[in-house]
Write a protein that holds these residues in place. Sequence first.
Motif, PDB file in Angstrom:
ATOM      1  N   GLY A   5       1.054  -1.292   0.069  1.00 35.40           N
ATOM      2  CA  GLY A   5       0.098   0.037  -0.057  1.00 35.40           C
ATOM      3  C   GLY A   5       0.839   1.296  -0.057  1.00 35.40           C
ATOM      4  O   GLY A   5       0.597   2.205  -0.714  1.00 35.40           O
ATOM      5  N   ALA A   6       2.204   1.196   0.800  1.00 34.85           N
ATOM      6  CA  ALA A   6       2.870   2.489   0.791  1.00 34.85           C
ATOM      7  C   ALA A   6       3.491   2.658  -0.572  1.00 34.85           C
ATOM      8  O   ALA A   6       3.457   3.749  -1.072  1.00 34.85           O
ATOM      9  N   MET A   7       4.023   1.328  -1.118  1.00 31.72           N
ATOM     10  CA  MET A   7       4.668   1.581  -2.416  1.00 31.72           C
ATOM     11  C   MET A   7       3.680   2.277  -3.605  1.00 31.72           C
ATOM     12  O   MET A   7       3.977   3.082  -4.485  1.00 31.72           O
ATOM     13  N   ALA A   8       2.240   1.683  -3.555  1.00 32.91           N
ATOM     14  CA  ALA A   8       1.419   2.216  -4.379  1.00 32.91           C
ATOM     15  C   ALA A   8       1.023   3.884  -4.230  1.00 32.91           C
ATOM     16  O   ALA A   8       1.168   4.446  -5.260  1.00 32.91           O
ATOM     17  N   ASN A   9       0.944   4.065  -2.885  1.00 35.38           N
ATOM     18  CA  ASN A   9       0.742   5.459  -2.563  1.00 35.38           C
ATOM     19  C   ASN A   9       1.859   6.385  -3.096  1.00 35.38           C
ATOM     20  O   ASN A   9       1.528   7.562  -3.560  1.00 35.38           O
ATOM     21  N   LEU A  10       2.978   5.994  -2.572  1.00 39.48           N
ATOM     22  CA  LEU A  10       4.206   6.750  -3.151  1.00 39.48           C
ATOM     23  C   LEU A  10       4.399   6.856  -4.579  1.00 39.48           C
ATOM     24  O   LEU A  10       4.562   8.002  -5.006  1.00 39.48           O
ATOM     25  N   THR A  11       4.179   5.962  -5.332  1.00 37.63           N
ATOM     26  CA  THR A  11       4.158   5.909  -6.790  1.00 37.63           C
ATOM     27  C   THR A  11       3.223   6.927  -7.296  1.00 37.63           C
ATOM     28  O   THR A  11       3.703   7.774  -8.084  1.00 37.63           O
TER      29      THR A  11
END
Length: 77
Positions: free
Chosen positions: A25-31
Motif C-alpha cells: 500500500g505504501a509503495m502504491a501510494n508513493l508511486t
Amino acid sequence: MSAKEVCNYLDGQVPTLKGIGSETGAMANLTVNLYSWYEKQGPVPNGREIDDQTRQECPATRTEVLKLAGMESFERL
C-alpha cells in the motif's frame, strides 16, 4: 527540481506512508503521489535520478521512505 524540494516532499509523506500499514500500500501510494507531484513541477525524473538526489541531500529520509514502501531503490517505481 532541486534535491532539497524532493526531500522536503518525501519528508512530508512519511506520516502518511507509516499510517498505511503495508509495504504494498505504501509503495502504491508513493508511486502515484510522487509521480503526480513531479508532473506538476515539470519533467518526471527517472528512479536513478531520484536515488542520486536523495542519497546526497536526505539519506535518512530516503532510507525511511524506501523501507516503508518495501523498496531498495526508487528505480522500482
